[in-house]
Motif scaffolding. Structure first.
Motif, short mmCIF file in Angstrom:
data_model
loop_
_atom_site.label_atom_id
_atom_site.label_comp_id
_atom_site.label_asym_id
_atom_site.label_seq_id
_atom_site.Cartn_x
_atom_site.Cartn_y
_atom_site.Cartn_z
N SER A 1 -2.77 9.22 1.97
CA SER A 1 -3.29 9.58 3.29
C SER A 1 -2.48 10.71 3.91
O SER A 1 -3.03 11.57 4.61
CB SER A 1 -3.28 8.35 4.22
N LYS B 1 -7.92 -1.46 5.97
CA LYS B 1 -9.37 -1.28 5.96
C LYS B 1 -10.09 -2.30 6.84
O LYS B 1 -11.19 -2.05 7.33
CB LYS B 1 -9.90 -1.37 4.53
N SER C 1 -1.37 4.30 -1.25
CA SER C 1 -2.41 4.62 -0.28
C SER C 1 -1.82 5.35 0.91
O SER C 1 -2.42 6.29 1.45
CB SER C 1 -3.09 3.33 0.18
N ASN D 1 -4.16 2.52 7.26
CA ASN D 1 -4.67 2.17 5.93
C ASN D 1 -5.14 0.72 5.82
O ASN D 1 -5.44 0.25 4.71
CB ASN D 1 -3.59 2.43 4.88
N GLN E 1 0.81 -1.22 0.00
CA GLN E 1 0.00 0.00 0.00
C GLN E 1 0.85 1.28 0.00
O GLN E 1 0.55 2.22 0.75
CB GLN E 1 -0.93 0.00 1.22
#
Length: 470
Positions: free
Chosen positions: A383, A434, A379, A432, A376
């Motif tokens: 963020s 989820k 991501s 991150n 990630q």
């Protein structure tokens, strides 16, 4: 040795405190944040269990150490109090040196000499002696009261986190309430207990005062106390906190500006002001920060690194390489220093039972970091771009990790020095994921269904009433 620190009275009184004090604070939480009560209960009792375990390890496993030596100093302060309460008040504000020695000479009771000569350790002893008064001079009871004080500030920080990230409950719980290192090493009569909770409260208070603009005397007073604790006990933490906090507060203010044109004008100006303030506080405050001022910090790190080279700490030491106290020299060990702070001791470097907890935690953290960076990366960067607090978390983590990595001499010191940045670092890694985000629980679902049913009934009632009138 053991009998010097435990007694039947202390154990009984400590048990009474464990039963009564959390209930008193729990009532306040129930009034202000009833939805967080179950997290408070598990958090505070986890902290207290960690405190009992920490004190017992130092007494029964180590046979003494820093926390018991601090307690010897606390007892000496209480002797001064019993002999002359006015002298005790003078002792609390006395500078180190002949003036301080005179108080202990009067009662023929002294803190350990190496602590008496160090203003930072004496700050811990003086503050802890205040908590020892309601603790009735007991080792366990005093440690419990200090931990409850510490947790009260950590809880404020937790509330700030939960308010800002309401859908990240699991990640916040793991990072703030249930992290093994902070539960164990930031407990009892230690500098790390005070500086960790003070760091947490500074972040909470800065957000409340300067961003939410909710100012009251109580928060302001506690912020001053927290800053005082950090500056007097571990002033280098301020070097890591200030840049990130200045950027965080300025970016949050920019976000509230609706005009894009004003944002474009204000942003570089705010960044410049932040740099000026940071420079004034860090590079022109030698009297405030002493040997941990910016001008002396590199030399201090090099001295501690050289101390390591002399193998004073034996097998429990680690080596990041030799460096000169210059910018280029420090830069040459940047990666090894940060890597050591974030992930060492590795599980393969653990050579005693006390370090096993840290070794296991670091193994999981390393695996999580590798997974996050490999799966990630975009991501993570996205963020950061959207959230100024995550930028603060990253800056604070890297800055303090670097400082700790170049100056910590052994794994025993390393696992304690790194505690202030751990909640921020762990939250960065978990943010991150989820799967950790909140899901609709059966309780929430039933409440939503009930609310929907009530709304339908109200609508039907209004329809019927309108039909009657028509």
């Amino acid at each position: 040795m053991i009998l010097n620190f435990i007694s039947a009275f202390d154990l009984i009184y400590a048990l009474i405190l464990l039963c009564i004090l959390p209930r008193i604070f729990r009532g306040r939480v129930k009034r202000k944040n009833p939805e967080l009560l179950k997290y408070y209960n598990t958090g505070v009792y986890t902290k207290l269990i960690g405190t009992i375990f920490f004190c017992s390890v130092y007494i029964f496993y180590y046979g003494g150490g820093d926390t018991t030596n601090y307690f010897i100093g606390v007892r000496a302060c209480l002797e001064v109090l019993l002999n002359n309460p006015l002298d005790y008040l003078k002792l609390l504000v006395a500078e180190n040196g002949v003036e301080l020695n005179a108080f202990f000479y009067e009662v023929k009771s002294y803190p350990p000499i190496y602590m008496l000569r160090d203003s930072r350790t004496m700050a811990v002893i003086k503050l802890s002696s205040i908590f020892a008064i309601p603790g009735l001079g007991g080792f366990y009871s005093t440690s419990i009261i200090i931990s409850l004080f510490s947790f009260s500030w950590i809880w404020k920080f937790y509330i700030f986190f939960r308010t800002r990230y309401p859908n990240k409950t699991k990640a916040i719980n793991l990072a703030v309430l249930y992290l093994p290192s902070s539960i164990f090493w930031a407990s009892g009569i230690m500098k790390d207990t005070y500086t960790f909770c003070a760091t947490c409260f500074v972040v909470f208070a800065v957000h409340k005062i300067f961003i939410e603009k909710k100012r009251n005397f109580n928060t302001f007073f506690q912020l001053i106390l927290a800053l005082y604790i950090i500056i007097t006990m571990k002033s280098y933490i301020m070097f890591a906190l200030l840049p990130g906090l200045l950027i965080f507060t300025n970016f949050e203010r920019v976000k509230k500006i609706k005009s894009k044109f004003v944002k474009i004008i204000f942003l570089p100006f705010a960044f410049f002001i932040a740099l000026v303030i940071a420079n004034a506080l860090l590079f022109n405050s030698d009297d405030l920060f002493g040997k941990y001022s910016a001008d002396n910090l590199l030399n201090e790190a090099a001295v501690q690194n050289a101390d390591l080279k002399r193998s004073v700490y034996g097998e429990n030491s680690f080596d990041i390489g030799t460096f000169e106290p210059t910018f280029d020299g420090i830069l040459s060990v940047f990666i090894p220093a940060i890597s050591a702070s974030l992930f060492r001791p590795y599980i393969t470097e653990v050579n005693n039972t006390a370090m096993l907890l840290s070794g296991l935690e670091n193994t999981l953290t390393l695996g999580l970091a590798i997974w996050a960076l490999l799966t990630q990366p975009f991501s993570f960067l996205k963020s950061l771009r959207k959230d100024s607090f995550l930028i603060f978390c990253l800056l604070f983590t890297l800055t303090l990790a670097f400082g700790v990595g170049v100056s910590a001499a052994n794994f025993g010191a390393l696992v304690r020095y790194k505690i202030p940045f751990l909640p921020f670092f762990i939250f960065l890694l978990l943010n991150n994921i989820k799967r950790l985000d909140n899901k609709v629980s059966p309780d929430n679902l039933s409440s939503k269904i009930e609310a929907t049913d009530n709304q339908i009934n109200d609508d039907n009632f209004l329809i019927n009433q309108s039909r009657k009138f028509s």
